[in-house]
Design a protein around this motif. Structure first.
Motif, mmCIF file in Angstrom:
data_model
loop_
_atom_site.group_PDB
_atom_site.id
_atom_site.type_symbol
_atom_site.label_atom_id
_atom_site.label_comp_id
_atom_site.label_asym_id
_atom_site.label_seq_id
_atom_site.Cartn_x
_atom_site.Cartn_y
_atom_site.Cartn_z
ATOM 1 N N ARG A 185 97.592 -6.044 97.375
ATOM 2 C CA ARG A 185 97.331 -6.749 98.636
ATOM 3 C C ARG A 185 97.593 -8.247 98.494
ATOM 4 O O ARG A 185 98.208 -8.873 99.361
ATOM 5 N N HIS A 218 102.672 1.851 98.530
ATOM 6 C CA HIS A 218 101.473 1.175 99.052
ATOM 7 C C HIS A 218 101.604 0.923 100.555
ATOM 8 O O HIS A 218 101.305 -0.169 101.042
ATOM 9 N N LYS A 220 99.875 1.898 103.038
ATOM 10 C CA LYS A 220 98.627 1.600 103.759
ATOM 11 C C LYS A 220 98.287 0.116 103.707
ATOM 12 O O LYS A 220 97.761 -0.443 104.676
ATOM 13 N N ILE A 221 98.564 -0.506 102.572
ATOM 14 C CA ILE A 221 98.291 -1.944 102.447
ATOM 15 C C ILE A 221 99.233 -2.744 103.344
ATOM 16 O O ILE A 221 98.815 -3.697 104.020
ATOM 17 N N GLN A 223 100.519 -1.727 106.080
ATOM 18 C CA GLN A 223 100.133 -1.505 107.481
ATOM 19 C C GLN A 223 99.208 -2.612 107.984
ATOM 20 O O GLN A 223 99.262 -3.007 109.149
ATOM 21 N N GLU A 224 98.381 -3.128 107.084
ATOM 22 C CA GLU A 224 97.454 -4.198 107.456
ATOM 23 C C GLU A 224 98.184 -5.505 107.757
ATOM 24 O O GLU A 224 97.661 -6.369 108.466
ATOM 25 N N LEU A 225 99.392 -5.641 107.202
ATOM 26 C CA LEU A 225 100.130 -6.900 107.328
ATOM 27 C C LEU A 225 101.313 -6.781 108.291
ATOM 28 O O LEU A 225 102.180 -7.664 108.308
ATOM 29 N N ASP A 228 102.048 -9.777 110.592
ATOM 30 C CA ASP A 228 102.594 -10.934 109.868
ATOM 31 C C ASP A 228 104.079 -10.752 109.574
ATOM 32 O O ASP A 228 104.869 -11.698 109.657
ATOM 33 N N THR A 253 101.614 2.796 112.836
ATOM 34 C CA THR A 253 100.718 3.942 113.019
ATOM 35 C C THR A 253 99.969 3.775 114.331
ATOM 36 O O THR A 253 100.071 2.753 115.013
ATOM 37 N N ARG A 255 96.998 3.195 114.607
ATOM 38 C CA ARG A 255 95.972 2.162 114.438
ATOM 39 C C ARG A 255 96.534 0.763 114.617
ATOM 40 O O ARG A 255 95.809 -0.139 115.046
ATOM 41 N N ASN A 256 97.800 0.548 114.267
ATOM 42 C CA ASN A 256 98.328 -0.816 114.340
ATOM 43 C C ASN A 256 99.406 -1.000 115.400
ATOM 44 O O ASN A 256 99.961 -2.081 115.545
#
Length: 257
Positions: A185, A218, A220-221, A223-225, A228, A253, A255-256
């Motif tokens: 991350r 990775h 899933k990690i 996906q959080e970014l 950005d 996804t 979720r994002n």
């Protein structure tokens, strides 16, 4: 007799009052591979490590490295300890980098010892020094994975470096040594920061390739970014926009979205 004359001429420049004459002679000696020529000059080379001008000191460190690499214990057996002492008192960025280069290649244990003692100050030692530390980290950890914990702290500090090259290399090194979510991350955040802060399209493409590699294991990690990364779509370059969209389509996804 001819050799004596040659050595005397070299010695004269090594002790010259002008620092640029001394520095130029030290640079020349880095190309000399004859032990008979170098041997009588060693005391003068050592004294140049204490010269008041940084141009002389940084070239003296390289000359000591050259002499020890070629002739080691025969010519200058105390070189690693000498350079270690030099490092502790040196303030010039280039001279410190050259000295650490010598330890990195000739006495890895002393290099690691110096790094462990000065870990909090690595960020102040300049880009060249930081990149050498990263090379040392990769070499040591590939040989002995149990050493990784010793270097994680300095790697995390380098991620926040003001130098793009240092932060990029630190992120790549961190990912190559650890697959822990925290490490991945931190590296991914650094990559996305570089993606949006650098204007050079080549840099953007290299960073996107690294993000694409991270996506394989990775996702899933990443996906959080996603948001950005999508900021890079403001680039006028169509190849960059296409690359960003290719990565984004694989990590979008419910979720994002």
């Amino acid at each position: 007799p001819e050799m004596i004359l040659v050595c005397n001429a070299l010695m004269s420049d090594l002790n010259h009052p002008n620092e640029y004459v001394r520095g130029s002679m030290l640079r020349f000696l880095c190309k000399v591979k004859d032990e008979e020529i170098l041997s009588p000059l060693i005391p003068s080379i050592k004294s140049c490590l204490e010269h008041k001008h940084q141009y002389v000191r940084k070239n003296a460190a390289l000359t000591v490295f050259h002499a020890h690499k070629l002739f080691g214990e025969n010519l200058i057996p105390d070189a690693p300890e000498l350079i270690q002492s030099f490092l502790l008192s040196e303030t010039d960025v280039s001279a410190r980098r050259n000295a650490f280069l010598m330890l990195y290649n000739q006495d890895e244990d002393l290099a690691i010892e110096f790094l462990a003692s000065n870990m909090d100050d690595v960020g102040k030692y300049g880009d060249g020094f930081a990149l050498l530390v990263l090379e040392l980290t990769r070499r040591v950890c590939r040989r002995d994975p149990n050493q990784k914990s010793r270097f994680v702290r300095v790697l995390l500090e380098m991620l926040a470096s003001n130098s793009p090259s240092v932060s990029y290399e630190a992120a790549w090194t961190l990912v190559s040594l650890s697959s822990a979510p925290t490490a991945v991350r931190a590296a991914a955040v650094t990559y996305t920061s570089l993606l949006n802060s650098q204007n050079d399209n080549n840099v953007k493409m290299i960073v996107l390739e690294r993000l694409e590699e991270l996506k394989k294991n990775h996702s899933k990690i990443l996906q959080e970014l996603l948001m950005d990364m999508l900021r890079a779509l403001s680039s006028p370059n169509p190849d960059i926009c296409k690359k960003v969209l290719d990565i984004a389509m694989d990590i979008v996804t419910s979720r994002n979205v």
